[in-house]
Design an enzyme around this catalytic site. Structure first.
Site, PDB file in Angstrom:
ATOM      1  N   ALA A 190       8.722   2.143   2.295  1.00  0.00           N
ATOM      2  CA  ALA A 190       7.186   2.553   1.860  1.00  0.00           C
ATOM      3  C   ALA A 190       6.110   1.936   3.024  1.00  0.00           C
ATOM      4  O   ALA A 190       6.475   1.535   3.994  1.00  0.00           O
ATOM      5  CB  ALA A 190       6.801   2.187   0.581  1.00  0.00           C
ATOM      6  N   HIS A 221      12.573  -2.049   2.589  1.00  0.00           N
ATOM      7  CA  HIS A 221      11.021  -1.425   2.580  1.00  0.00           C
ATOM      8  C   HIS A 221      11.196  -0.071   2.871  1.00  0.00           C
ATOM      9  O   HIS A 221      11.271   0.162   4.233  1.00  0.00           O
ATOM     10  CB  HIS A 221      10.333  -2.466   3.117  1.00  0.00           C
ATOM     11  CG  HIS A 221       8.775  -2.347   2.686  1.00  0.00           C
ATOM     12  ND1 HIS A 221       8.352  -1.170   2.116  1.00  0.00           N
ATOM     13  CD2 HIS A 221       7.816  -3.184   2.273  1.00  0.00           C
ATOM     14  CE1 HIS A 221       7.059  -1.091   1.892  1.00  0.00           C
ATOM     15  NE2 HIS A 221       6.717  -2.429   1.700  1.00  0.00           N
ATOM     16  N   ARG A 247      -2.639   6.559   2.824  1.00  0.00           N
ATOM     17  CA  ARG A 247      -2.178   6.748   4.093  1.00  0.00           C
ATOM     18  C   ARG A 247      -3.180   6.149   5.388  1.00  0.00           C
ATOM     19  O   ARG A 247      -2.775   6.114   6.306  1.00  0.00           O
ATOM     20  CB  ARG A 247      -1.746   8.061   4.604  1.00  0.00           C
ATOM     21  CG  ARG A 247      -0.409   8.811   3.583  1.00  0.00           C
ATOM     22  CD  ARG A 247      -0.160   9.961   4.054  1.00  0.00           C
ATOM     23  NE  ARG A 247       0.247  10.092   5.463  1.00  0.00           N
ATOM     24  CZ  ARG A 247       1.467   9.564   6.120  1.00  0.00           C
ATOM     25  NH1 ARG A 247       2.214   9.017   5.260  1.00  0.00           N
ATOM     26  NH2 ARG A 247       1.412   9.775   7.332  1.00  0.00           N
ATOM     27  N   TYR A 250       6.121   1.933   6.807  1.00  0.00           N
ATOM     28  CA  TYR A 250       7.071   1.280   7.734  1.00  0.00           C
ATOM     29  C   TYR A 250       8.045   2.515   8.189  1.00  0.00           C
ATOM     30  O   TYR A 250       8.007   3.666   7.741  1.00  0.00           O
ATOM     31  CB  TYR A 250       7.611   0.166   6.997  1.00  0.00           C
ATOM     32  CG  TYR A 250       6.561  -1.014   6.720  1.00  0.00           C
ATOM     33  CD1 TYR A 250       5.192  -1.000   7.171  1.00  0.00           C
ATOM     34  CD2 TYR A 250       7.037  -1.973   5.893  1.00  0.00           C
ATOM     35  CE1 TYR A 250       4.186  -1.891   6.948  1.00  0.00           C
ATOM     36  CE2 TYR A 250       5.754  -2.672   5.234  1.00  0.00           C
ATOM     37  CZ  TYR A 250       4.569  -2.715   5.824  1.00  0.00           C
ATOM     38  OH  TYR A 250       3.724  -3.715   5.588  1.00  0.00           O
ATOM     39  N   GLY A 269       0.877  -9.236  -7.977  1.00  0.00           N
ATOM     40  CA  GLY A 269       0.991 -10.018  -6.480  1.00  0.00           C
ATOM     41  C   GLY A 269      -0.360 -10.865  -6.628  1.00  0.00           C
ATOM     42  O   GLY A 269      -0.361 -12.233  -6.689  1.00  0.00           O
ATOM     43  N   ARG A 270      -1.564 -10.089  -6.700  1.00  0.00           N
ATOM     44  CA  ARG A 270      -2.884 -10.871  -6.535  1.00  0.00           C
ATOM     45  C   ARG A 270      -3.049 -11.646  -7.807  1.00  0.00           C
ATOM     46  O   ARG A 270      -3.674 -12.935  -7.640  1.00  0.00           O
ATOM     47  CB  ARG A 270      -3.972 -10.003  -6.275  1.00  0.00           C
ATOM     48  CG  ARG A 270      -4.012  -9.295  -5.135  1.00  0.00           C
ATOM     49  CD  ARG A 270      -4.893  -8.053  -4.919  1.00  0.00           C
ATOM     50  NE  ARG A 270      -4.689  -6.992  -5.550  1.00  0.00           N
ATOM     51  CZ  ARG A 270      -5.089  -5.818  -5.925  1.00  0.00           C
ATOM     52  NH1 ARG A 270      -6.523  -5.772  -5.492  1.00  0.00           N
ATOM     53  NH2 ARG A 270      -5.005  -4.890  -6.528  1.00  0.00           N
TER      54      ARG A 270
END
Length: 704
Positions: A196, A194, A286, A199, A345-346
């Site tokens: 993005a 990851h 952000r 992180y 995803g959802r």
């Protein structure tokens, strides 16, 4: 989705590095918070296996902490830092393989989002100390209970930071590699690094977070250096036994110096050269409190497909796109060469059987995600995600339904979401179901809400398909009375008549230009009780009904942008979910809208990210918002209200009352002793909108 639509690209096998995936549908990482002290438990396995059994080609776990508990966002996320985590990973891999899918483990260090570091009195590891705190003004629309739960996650402690030294960087590279070794030992198929969402690797990559002047700061090549070193170390550790994916934001939103698409493309080329087998292109806003719905969970369909397309032009390895990718959108993206895989995803939270339904040629049977953000809201306080339309999320053992051994005749009064879901589940379980509704169309408030929230219309379409498939007897234009219900010979009656909406108890509350939700619906649809609608508007509503326009929410949305039979000045009383959305809808159609809310918070009970966005949008389109304000009286020309120690007025050709909503079910009281078993669902039992309607319906129908 279109009935009989096919998905040849989406359902075709695909290759990522050393693995072949049975189709191009990917479950992206979504944190379920079902682990115990970093160890994978049965609930997590059940969740992922349900999606694998539903046909999903590649299952990616939620974020797994490479240095657990350091760098973790939750103690409920899987850990990868010790061998004690391998048995849980092995059990998950074995179960996913038995269901016919491939398993990818996402590897993360959360950097400045590592809440557990704060809880355990560790400074967060960052490339550079953040220069300013995030704008949290949106939290003004959070309830005290929500704020308390959010604060409890970090025990009220303040974040502190540690700028990574060379020793820290070397440790990070080694830690990621060792974590990948444990994934290999567990028998998984891939890892996702990851880089993005703020992180630590993504922080190094972004100019907004990385102000370093050493070899890991400045130029893009320097900022990408840490991720490149991690990729190389991981490849050296696992060889060709695992596919190595790299997740990168195709764009960061909300700050001028956030990662640009050009930078993401250039970085992706470096990641490919370092050994990545695929690039997973996401997006990130952000500041979660101001623009979460720009990313990582966008409200725009296919939000990052063009970003993925730019990356795909520059690399030769597969590209995964994500961001409200509906099946038809993913099919088109792959067909057009903008991506090789589509992550949903959802949508897979809402319907784990999505792929199987596409394979069966019944895409219309896929239960839709309505983009309500109820699921992700739980992550803000470390809870297990819920789904407004799929009550089995987080408790997959609730399905398949148990067929009843004693079929009954179930009569459902009300064809809104609660009534139709009750009918669907009861019919699935083997009961004979009759639905009666006095309206001329299915959906109730769900139909009306689809005017302002089109995704709700997709849920209604699905409920129509399912109740028709199951043979539910639906009788519209039928008033439910004690006598008519008794004549049906019901064994069980489920009352799903919705909430009661009162007029305001202030002088002028009964004037003809004052509308409740019921009278406004009659105006917009030409159906229902139009007796309180002024004659001219009543005529317009009838004309719209005769032309067929009022049968289509999409047509109403389009026509009302050009012609709306109401005055220029509108006052909306009540700023909860309905009032806020309606105010925005009217302002977008050129009305001067004043929104008056008695309390402090707007948009309750919308899930937080959606609520924050809705408030921002309402302000953007010019809604004049007054919080902590009380209506005093309504005249033919204006609304007078008290705000603080001031008495103010707002011009009003039309007043819409979106407050005074209460749960009542007088029919249920009247049926007591007449019908053997009477139940109540939806807003008639508790005002909680779609989520409440679907969940209470499920609970009742599964116990009949």
């Amino acid at each position: 989705m279109i009935r009989n639509q096919t998905f040849p690209h989406l359902l075709a096998p695909g290759t990522i590095g050393p693995i072949t995936v049975p189709n191009r549908v990917v479950l992206p990482a979504m944190d379920m918070n079902l682990c115990e002290d970093g160890e994978i438990e049965k609930g997590d396995i059940d969740h992922f296996v349900a999606r694998a059994a539903g046909g999903t080609g590649l299952i990616i776990t939620g974020a797994c902490a490479v240095a657990y508990p350091a760098g973790s966002a939750s103690t409920k996320e899987p850990g990868l830092s010790e061998d004690r985590f391998i048995p849980g990973l092995t059990a998950l891999a074995d179960a996913i393989h038995a269901a016919g899918s491939k398993l990818c483990v996402q590897m993360t260090h959360h950097g400045r989002i590592a809440r557990i570091d704060t809880v355990q009195d560790r400074p967060m590891l960052v490339p550079s100390t953040p220069s300013a705190p995030r704008d949290r003004s949106a939290l003004a629309d959070n309830t005290p209970e929500e704020l308390k739960k959010m604060g409890a996650v970090t025990a009220g402690k303040q974040d502190t930071y540690h700028e990574a030294t060379q020793d820290d960087i070397d440790w990070l590279v080694r830690t990621f590699a060792e974590a990948a070794g444990r994934v290999k030992a567990a028998g998984a198929d891939a890892v996702e690094i990851h880089c993005a969402h703020g992180y630590v690797l993504g922080g190094f990559l972004s100019r907004a977070d990385n102000k370093r002047t050493d070899n890991y700061g400045g130029s893009l090549e320097n900022r990408a250096r840490l991720a490149v070193e991690v990729i190389r170390a991981v490849k050296a550790e696992v060889g060709d036994s695992l596919a190595v994916l790299l997740r990168v934001a195709g764009r960061e939103f909300g700050e001028d110096d956030g990662l640009t698409t050009d930078e993401a493309v250039a970085a992706s080329k470096l990641f490919e050269a370092a050994g990545a087998d695929a690039i997973h292109v996401t997006g990130w806003a952000r500041n979660s409190f101001s623009n979460f719905t720009d990313g990582p969970l966008p409200d725009k369909v296919g939000a990052y497909i063009e970003l993925a397309g730019e990356v795909k032009k520059a690399v030769s390895i597969p590209v995964i796109t994500v961001g409200r990718v509906l099946p038809e959108v993913g099919e088109k993206a792959i067909a057009e060469g903008k991506a090789d895989f589509a992550a949903m995803g959802r949508q897979l939270l809402a319907d784990p059987q999505l792929v199987n339904k596409l394979k069966a040629g019944t895409p219309e049977r896929v239960r839709p995600c309505i983009n309500c953000y109820v699921c992700v809201q739980e992550n803000f306080w470390d809870g297990t995600p819920l789904c407004a339309v799929n009550p089995a999320l987080g408790n997959e053992m609730l399905i398949p339904f148990v067929r009843t051994a004693a079929p009954k005749h179930v009569v459902v009064v009300g064809a809104g979401p609660g009534g139709l879901e009750t009918a669907r589940v009861a019919a699935e379980r083997g009961h004979r179901v009759t639905v009666v509704d006095k309206a001329d169309r299915l959906g109730g408030t769900l139909w009306f809400s689809s005017l302002t929230t089109p995704d709700n219309g997709r849920l209604l379409d699905w409920l129509k398909v399912e109740t028709s498939r199951l043979g539910v007897d639906i009788r519209l234009n039928t008033e439910a009375t004690v006598a008519s219900i008794k004549a049906l010979g019901a064994d069980v009656v489920v009352v799903a008549t919705g909430a009661v909406r009162d007029r305001p108890s202030v002088p002028g509350g009964d004037l003809p230009h004052v509308y409740t939700g019921d009278t406004l619906r009659a105006l917009m649809t030409g159906a229902g009780d139009t007796s309180q609608v002024p004659p001219f508007l009543r005529t317009m509503a009838k004309l719209g009904k005769l032309s067929g326009i009022t049968k289509s929410p999409a047509a109403i949305r389009a026509v009302t942008r050009k012609f709306l039979p109401m005055g220029k000045d509108v006052v909306v009383i009540g700023g909860s979910l309905v009032g806020l959305e309606l105010a925005e809808f009217l302002a977008e159609r050129g009305r001067n809208v004043t929104l008056i809310e008695e309390g402090q918070q707007l948009g309750i009970p919308m899930a937080m990210p959606r609520r924050w966005t809705a408030v921002r949008h309402a302000k953007h389109v010019g809604v004049n918002i007054h919080r902590n304000s009380t209506v005093q009286r309504i005249t033919k020309e204006h609304v007078e209200f008290r705000s603080g120690d001031k008495t103010l007025t707002a011009p009003a050709d039309m007043v819409v009352v979106a407050s005074g909503v209460s749960a009542q079910a007088p029919l249920a009281d009247a049926l007591a002793g007449v019908v053997p078993d009477v139940r109540i669902v939806g807003d008639a039992v508790e005002v909680d909108y779609i989520e409440g309607a679907m969940h209470t319906a499920w609970k009742v129908a599964t116990t009949l």
